[in-house]
Scaffold this motif. Structure first.
Motif, PDB file in Angstrom:
ATOM      1  N   GLY A  93       0.814  -1.213   0.000  1.00  0.00           N
ATOM      2  CA  GLY A  93       0.000   0.000   0.000  1.00  0.00           C
ATOM      3  C   GLY A  93       0.846   1.260   0.000  1.00  0.00           C
ATOM      4  N   THR A  95       0.231   3.661   1.861  1.00  0.00           N
ATOM      5  CA  THR A  95       0.320   4.072   3.269  1.00  0.00           C
ATOM      6  C   THR A  95       1.625   3.592   3.903  1.00  0.00           C
ATOM      7  OG1 THR A  95      -2.082   3.841   3.320  1.00  0.00           O
ATOM      8  CG2 THR A  95      -0.989   4.135   5.435  1.00  0.00           C
ATOM      9  N   ILE A  98       4.471   5.709   2.613  1.00  0.00           N
ATOM     10  CA  ILE A  98       4.506   7.028   3.264  1.00  0.00           C
ATOM     11  C   ILE A  98       5.106   6.882   4.664  1.00  0.00           C
ATOM     12  CG2 ILE A  98       3.033   8.839   4.273  1.00  0.00           C
ATOM     13  CD1 ILE A  98       1.069   8.235   1.850  1.00  0.00           C
ATOM     14  N   TYR A 122      -0.651  11.059   7.384  1.00  0.00           N
ATOM     15  CA  TYR A 122       0.612  11.803   7.413  1.00  0.00           C
ATOM     16  C   TYR A 122       1.027  12.156   8.846  1.00  0.00           C
ATOM     17  CZ  TYR A 122      -0.656  12.799   2.453  1.00  0.00           C
ATOM     18  OH  TYR A 122      -1.027  12.709   1.136  1.00  0.00           O
TER      19      TYR A 122
HETATM   20  C1  LIG Z   1      -4.287  10.669  -0.606  1.00  0.00           C
HETATM   21  C2  LIG Z   1      -4.143   9.226  -0.305  1.00  0.00           C
HETATM   22  N1  LIG Z   1      -2.933   8.709  -0.056  1.00  0.00           N
HETATM   23  C3  LIG Z   1      -2.767   7.401   0.216  1.00  0.00           C
HETATM   24  C4  LIG Z   1      -3.826   6.526   0.247  1.00  0.00           C
HETATM   25  C5  LIG Z   1      -3.597   5.089   0.612  1.00  0.00           C
HETATM   26  O1  LIG Z   1      -3.349   4.244  -0.456  1.00  0.00           O
HETATM   27  P1  LIG Z   1      -3.161   2.680  -0.177  1.00  0.00           P
HETATM   28  O2  LIG Z   1      -4.526   2.078  -0.005  1.00  0.00           O
HETATM   29  O3  LIG Z   1      -2.443   2.139  -1.364  1.00  0.00           O
HETATM   30  O4  LIG Z   1      -2.357   2.537   1.081  1.00  0.00           O
HETATM   31  C6  LIG Z   1      -5.120   7.006   0.004  1.00  0.00           C
HETATM   32  C7  LIG Z   1      -6.278   6.109   0.100  1.00  0.00           C
HETATM   33  O5  LIG Z   1      -7.408   6.527   0.248  1.00  0.00           O
HETATM   34  C8  LIG Z   1      -5.278   8.398  -0.282  1.00  0.00           C
HETATM   35  O6  LIG Z   1      -6.503   8.915  -0.516  1.00  0.00           O
END
Ligand SMILES: Cc1ncc(COP(=O)(O)O)c(C=O)c1O
Length: 382
Positions: A93, A95, A98, A122
């Motif tokens: 993901g 997330t 990040i 964040y």
């Molecule tokens: C701005 C933003 N960043 C990151 C993510 C997360 O992505 P992932 O599901 O691949 O972790 C999302 C999911 O809603 C998002 O809206």
């Protein structure tokens, strides 16, 4: 007794609204996920790879064939070469990407600047690293960067600035000129960038995504994050990637290998197959989602909500001042769900402190036509 390291974090509004939608039987336009499936060929490929025994750990950095497909997609989309081995890492993901990038960058006492409204992962990521977020609001009504405020917010402790374009929840886009301004602002300072570009292919009306990947100066100090979940309609696969120059990638990987080590193997094989066989998928995405946005907005034009069409993402903001100005947006989202059968997300939850008079809710239009029609009918009756 365990003293919480995140005392201000509870169950997120996304979980709460989806739960409320489930309890009340409301149409769920709250949390950002499609109510349709990813491409059949992609799902079949997972099944095949599982049955063919590709079920053990993948390399820590991600399957080479998938990293190569990502590099090819980047070259096609942005005209730049990013190295599959030393610059691209597959993560569970966006997330996790990040989180790892933040841990690589932030030390106790450091500051990270976030542009409010912003994605909710964040700040906890920064706090767990011992840092602090400085919140700079985007300028209304277009959610544009207020360069003076951003410049004023930079201090000797600033180590990181988060970007998110296309922007959740507003759909706003950064332009190439914005990236130039940012590059100028942080030139000569010890400040890095995390550019959250998970909606990079959801961009409408002929606009082009200004990716940090294609901005050579900014890229030198950036982690650029994306998500296969958003691009291939499989959010539940929690599979993403991060692209960064080799030295930054090396630091990120030191953390990623102890947070999760690697992504899910058969999913990576399937994504690599699908990307190789269907490079047109990403090119078709803007038209695919723009049709949904336009259907939803055309239908909503008959309601008392006011809005401007989202330039990107699969979210549409709507102002409800003409309907229930007495309700704050959390109360409005709950009222809409309970009384009118449509779940939405209040925009204030993306802020440290939202403007008092803000009357905006966010609807997700990554839904089947039938769902959008049913939801719009209910919203027009509000
Ligand atoms: C701005 C933003 N960043 C990151 C993510 C997360 O992505 P992932 O599901 O691949 O972790 C999302 C999911 O809603 C998002 O809206």
């Amino acid at each position: 007794m365990l003293v919480s390291k995140l005392p201000n974090v509870g169950t997120t509004i996304f979980t709460q609204m989806s739960q409320l939608a489930l309890e009340t039987g409301a149409i769920n336009l709250s949390q950002g996920f499609p109510d349709f499936d990813g491409p059949q060929a992609l799902r079949e490929a997972v099944a095949r790879h599982v049955m063919e025994g590709r079920n053990q750990y993948s390399p820590m950095t991600g399957l080479p064939i998938l990293r190569q497909q990502v590099a090819a997609k980047i070259a096609r989309s942005y005209g730049v070469q990013r190295d599959a081995d030393s610059e691209i890492t597959i993560t569970p993901g966006a997330t996790e990407a990040i989180f790892c990038a933040v841990q690589a960058l932030i030390r106790p006492g450091d500051e990270a600047i976030v542009l409010d409204p912003c994605y909710d992962s964040y700040e906890p990521s920064v706090e767990l690293a011992g840092g602090r977020c400085v919140h700079v609001p985007l300028a209304l009504p277009d959610f544009a960067v207020d360069w003076q405020r951003l410049s004023d917010a930079i201090s000797p402790r600033t180590r990181l600035i988060f970007l998110n374009s296309p922007h959740n929840p507003s759909g706003a886009l950064l332009t190439r000129a914005d990236l130039d301004k940012l590059a100028e602002l942080i030139r000569g300072r010890d400040i890095h960038v995390i550019s959250d570009e998970v909606y990079e292919h959801l961009i409408y009306d002929g606009a082009r995504h200004a990716s940090v990947l294609a901005h050579d100066e900014l890229y030198q100090r950036a982690f650029v994050v994306s998500s296969f979940g958003k691009t291939y309609h499989v959010t539940g696969w929690k599979t993403g990637y991060v692209v960064a120059p080799p030295a930054l990638t090396a630091e990120l990987r030191k953390i990623h290998q102890y947070v999760n080590f690697c992504g899910v193997t058969p999913l990576q094989f399937a994504l690599a197959d699908f990307m190789a066989a269907h490079p047109e998928h990403v090119e078709e995405l803007p038209a695919f989602y723009q049709a949904k946005r336009d259907l939803f907005c055309d239908l909503l034009a008959g309601s008392r909500f006011t809005f401007t069409r989202a330039p990107g993402t699969y979210f549409q903001l709507a102002d409800y001042s003409a309907i229930r100005p007495d309700l704050d947006d959390v109360a409005m989202a709950e009222w809409l769900t309970r009384e009118h059968g449509v779940a939405a997300i209040p925009v204030s939850v993306f802020y440290q402190s939202a403007p008092e008079d803000m009357r905006l809710v966010r609807f997700c239009f990554a839904k089947r036509e039938e769902t959008l029609r049913q939801a719009a009918e209910k919203l027009c009756a509000v």
